[in-house]
Design an enzyme around this catalytic site. Structure first.
Site, mmCIF file in Angstrom:
data_model
loop_
_atom_site.group_PDB
_atom_site.id
_atom_site.type_symbol
_atom_site.label_atom_id
_atom_site.label_comp_id
_atom_site.label_asym_id
_atom_site.label_seq_id
_atom_site.Cartn_x
_atom_site.Cartn_y
_atom_site.Cartn_z
ATOM 1 N N ARG A 1 12.156 -2.286 10.586
ATOM 2 C CA ARG A 1 11.103 -2.061 11.938
ATOM 3 C C ARG A 1 10.685 -2.921 12.657
ATOM 4 O O ARG A 1 10.302 -4.128 12.992
ATOM 5 C CB ARG A 1 9.862 -1.512 10.624
ATOM 6 C CG ARG A 1 9.284 -0.666 10.261
ATOM 7 C CD ARG A 1 8.417 0.270 9.329
ATOM 8 N NE ARG A 1 6.770 -0.790 9.822
ATOM 9 C CZ ARG A 1 5.474 -0.637 9.287
ATOM 10 N NH1 ARG A 1 6.622 0.032 8.501
ATOM 11 N NH2 ARG A 1 4.815 -1.128 9.414
ATOM 12 N N ARG B 1 -8.984 1.248 9.378
ATOM 13 C CA ARG B 1 -8.894 -0.390 9.630
ATOM 14 C C ARG B 1 -9.584 -0.886 11.007
ATOM 15 O O ARG B 1 -9.640 -1.623 11.084
ATOM 16 C CB ARG B 1 -7.591 -0.003 10.070
ATOM 17 C CG ARG B 1 -6.159 -0.075 9.976
ATOM 18 C CD ARG B 1 -4.462 -0.342 10.648
ATOM 19 N NE ARG B 1 -4.087 -1.664 9.967
ATOM 20 C CZ ARG B 1 -3.211 -0.262 9.639
ATOM 21 N NH1 ARG B 1 -2.886 0.641 8.879
ATOM 22 N NH2 ARG B 1 -2.192 -1.269 9.364
ATOM 23 N N LYS C 1 0.687 -1.154 0.190
ATOM 24 C CA LYS C 1 -0.191 0.160 -0.294
ATOM 25 C C LYS C 1 1.346 1.173 -0.046
ATOM 26 O O LYS C 1 0.766 2.158 -0.765
ATOM 27 C CB LYS C 1 -1.080 -0.183 1.690
ATOM 28 C CG LYS C 1 -1.585 -0.954 1.509
ATOM 29 C CD LYS C 1 -2.791 -1.068 2.700
ATOM 30 C CE LYS C 1 -2.153 -1.010 3.447
ATOM 31 N NZ LYS C 1 -0.915 -2.209 4.125
ATOM 32 N N ARG D 1 11.113 -5.883 4.346
ATOM 33 C CA ARG D 1 11.428 -4.671 4.246
ATOM 34 C C ARG D 1 12.583 -4.633 4.677
ATOM 35 O O ARG D 1 12.522 -4.452 6.360
ATOM 36 C CB ARG D 1 10.542 -4.374 4.840
ATOM 37 C CG ARG D 1 10.238 -2.752 4.622
ATOM 38 C CD ARG D 1 9.334 -1.874 4.685
ATOM 39 N NE ARG D 1 8.457 -3.066 5.993
ATOM 40 C CZ ARG D 1 6.659 -2.906 6.244
ATOM 41 N NH1 ARG D 1 5.959 -1.980 4.941
ATOM 42 N NH2 ARG D 1 6.054 -2.969 6.904
ATOM 43 N N ARG E 1 -0.055 -9.157 13.381
ATOM 44 C CA ARG E 1 -0.495 -7.682 12.659
ATOM 45 C C ARG E 1 -1.342 -8.501 11.542
ATOM 46 O O ARG E 1 -2.587 -8.114 11.412
ATOM 47 C CB ARG E 1 0.694 -7.017 12.013
ATOM 48 C CG ARG E 1 1.308 -5.473 12.487
ATOM 49 C CD ARG E 1 2.635 -5.648 11.549
ATOM 50 N NE ARG E 1 2.427 -5.095 11.466
ATOM 51 C CZ ARG E 1 3.224 -5.224 9.880
ATOM 52 N NH1 ARG E 1 5.363 -5.010 10.619
ATOM 53 N NH2 ARG E 1 3.609 -3.985 9.288
HETATM 54 P P1 AP5 Z 1 5.243 -1.610 1.917
HETATM 55 O O1 AP5 Z 1 4.949 -0.594 0.337
HETATM 56 O O2 AP5 Z 1 5.594 -1.064 2.677
HETATM 57 O O3 AP5 Z 1 3.584 -1.997 2.239
HETATM 58 P P2 AP5 Z 1 2.273 -1.878 2.650
HETATM 59 O O4 AP5 Z 1 0.880 -2.429 2.618
HETATM 60 O O5 AP5 Z 1 2.832 -0.537 3.334
HETATM 61 O O6 AP5 Z 1 2.759 -2.351 4.223
HETATM 62 P P3 AP5 Z 1 2.645 -1.890 6.064
HETATM 63 O O7 AP5 Z 1 3.918 -2.816 6.689
HETATM 64 O O8 AP5 Z 1 3.652 -0.266 6.132
HETATM 65 O O9 AP5 Z 1 1.536 -1.812 6.205
HETATM 66 P P4 AP5 Z 1 0.763 -2.039 7.777
HETATM 67 O O10 AP5 Z 1 -0.691 -1.310 7.201
HETATM 68 O O11 AP5 Z 1 0.764 -2.923 8.177
HETATM 69 O O12 AP5 Z 1 1.419 -1.148 8.370
HETATM 70 P P5 AP5 Z 1 1.232 0.741 8.821
HETATM 71 O O13 AP5 Z 1 2.143 1.295 8.862
HETATM 72 O O14 AP5 Z 1 -0.141 1.017 7.717
HETATM 73 O O15 AP5 Z 1 5.741 -3.285 0.829
HETATM 74 C C1 AP5 Z 1 5.927 -3.802 1.964
HETATM 75 C C2 AP5 Z 1 7.658 -3.773 1.380
HETATM 76 O O16 AP5 Z 1 7.212 -5.275 0.249
HETATM 77 C C3 AP5 Z 1 8.620 -3.104 0.835
HETATM 78 O O17 AP5 Z 1 9.301 -3.163 1.619
HETATM 79 C C4 AP5 Z 1 8.111 -3.189 -0.567
HETATM 80 O O18 AP5 Z 1 10.040 -2.449 -0.930
HETATM 81 C C5 AP5 Z 1 7.929 -4.454 -1.133
HETATM 82 N N1 AP5 Z 1 7.168 -4.044 -1.753
HETATM 83 C C6 AP5 Z 1 6.101 -3.525 -1.857
HETATM 84 N N2 AP5 Z 1 5.579 -3.862 -3.394
HETATM 85 C C7 AP5 Z 1 6.200 -4.791 -3.628
HETATM 86 C C8 AP5 Z 1 5.516 -5.635 -5.152
HETATM 87 N N3 AP5 Z 1 5.163 -4.835 -5.997
HETATM 88 N N4 AP5 Z 1 6.869 -6.677 -5.034
HETATM 89 C C9 AP5 Z 1 8.504 -6.913 -4.261
HETATM 90 N N5 AP5 Z 1 7.848 -6.491 -3.102
HETATM 91 C C10 AP5 Z 1 7.172 -5.269 -3.153
HETATM 92 O O19 AP5 Z 1 1.099 0.742 10.258
HETATM 93 C C11 AP5 Z 1 1.619 0.273 11.459
HETATM 94 C C12 AP5 Z 1 1.278 0.492 12.607
HETATM 95 O O20 AP5 Z 1 0.563 0.938 12.941
HETATM 96 C C13 AP5 Z 1 -0.112 -0.562 13.203
HETATM 97 O O21 AP5 Z 1 0.165 -2.347 13.090
HETATM 98 C C14 AP5 Z 1 -0.313 0.171 14.108
HETATM 99 O O22 AP5 Z 1 -0.429 -0.024 15.179
HETATM 100 C C15 AP5 Z 1 -0.532 1.342 13.680
HETATM 101 N N6 AP5 Z 1 -1.974 1.901 12.650
HETATM 102 C C16 AP5 Z 1 -1.801 2.428 11.780
HETATM 103 N N7 AP5 Z 1 -2.890 2.749 11.650
HETATM 104 C C17 AP5 Z 1 -3.347 2.575 12.001
HETATM 105 C C18 AP5 Z 1 -4.838 2.341 12.183
HETATM 106 N N8 AP5 Z 1 -5.634 3.319 11.101
HETATM 107 N N9 AP5 Z 1 -5.561 2.637 13.435
HETATM 108 C C19 AP5 Z 1 -4.835 1.784 13.938
HETATM 109 N N10 AP5 Z 1 -3.617 1.502 14.314
HETATM 110 C C20 AP5 Z 1 -2.661 2.394 13.013
#
Ligand code: AP5
Length: 218
Positions: free
Chosen positions: A160, A88, A13, A127, A171
């Protein structure tokens, strides 16, 4: 263009949101990035969020809803926005609907990125992130030019804290229990578009651009 990105942790994402924001000049609102910034700056909100994040649990709804409401009022959203990682939970989705309605706005699309569980785990465990400029890399799929160092600013890359195996498992479980019900929620509102996110980054972006084509021409 007003878009929500849904999908399991690690589905890509953030990577796609960054490309979309750059190409179509819309604001990227990533609740994960906003929370990590608060943790780095050791604000009160950051101190409250840190424990939840390290364990892979969701931060309480009230905290993230407040963050997003503030961002949506920002002038940078005038041309549209992509919400990465929000909503979420169903209560977050309901609050988002109310916040937009109060501004006479509505969502155009909710994109549901789809990748196998196995691929998601590989993406998350490989990552590496830059603690200085927040650029993201992958040990196999998006390697930095010099192993272990950021291409943009030269800083040493780190894993991370929530990309450790136990946190990844939590997660994914939290996603299944609390976020997956949003697929049905937005399907019922005829807003959901699935996107196959299993290919390379550029291929996924092509699929995404096709889905969003009608909304960038307004
Ligand atoms: P990446 O693009 O970083 O993936 P992502 O879907 O953004 O993954 P996240 O782990 O950031 O999502 P998340 O939803 O768990 O965490 P968030 O930061 O929102 O890609 C991942 C890896 O794959 C990278 O290395 C990239 O290079 C690679 N990649 C990408 N595309 C690829 C492809 N096509 N092919 C191959 N490789 C690829 O949230 C973190 C924490 O914050 C949560 O756990 C929670 O505690 C809190 N939080 C955030 N938002 C909320 C909310 N709305 N409510 C409550 N808590 C929240």
């Amino acid at each position: 263009m007003r878009v929500v990105f849904l999908g399991a942790p690690g589905v890509g994402k953030g990577t796609q949101a960054e490309q979309l924001a750059a190409q179509y000049q819309v604001a990227k609102i990533s609740t994960g990035d906003l929370l990590r910034e608060a943790v780095r700056n050791q604000t009160e909100l950051g101190r409250e969020a840190k424990n939840y994040m390290d364990q892979g649990q969701l931060v309480p709804d009230a905290v993230v809803i407040g963050l997003v409401r503030e961002k949506l009022s920002d002038v940078s959203c005038a041309n549209g926005f992509v919400l990465d990682g929000f909503p979420r939970t169903v209560p977050q989705a309901e609050e988002l609907g109310k916040a937009l309605a109060s501004k006479a706005m509505a969502l155009d699309r909710v994109v549901n990125f789809q990748v196998s569980r196995e691929d998601v785990v590989r993406r998350l465990s490989g990552r590496r992130s830059c603690p200085k400029c927040q650029a993201t890399f992958h040990m196999d799929f998006a390697k930095p030019k010099v192993e272990g160092f950021c291409d943009r600013c030269g800083e040493s890359l780190v894993q991370r804290s929530d990309d450790r195996r136990e946190a990844i498992e939590t997660r994914l479980k939290v996603y299944d229990e609390q976020t997956a019900p949003l697929v049905r929620y937005y399907e019922e509102r005829k807003l959901l578009s699935p996107v196959d996110a299993s290919g390379a980054v550029d291929v996924v972006f092509q699929h995404l651009s096709q889905v969003l084509m009608p909304y960038r021409m307004r």
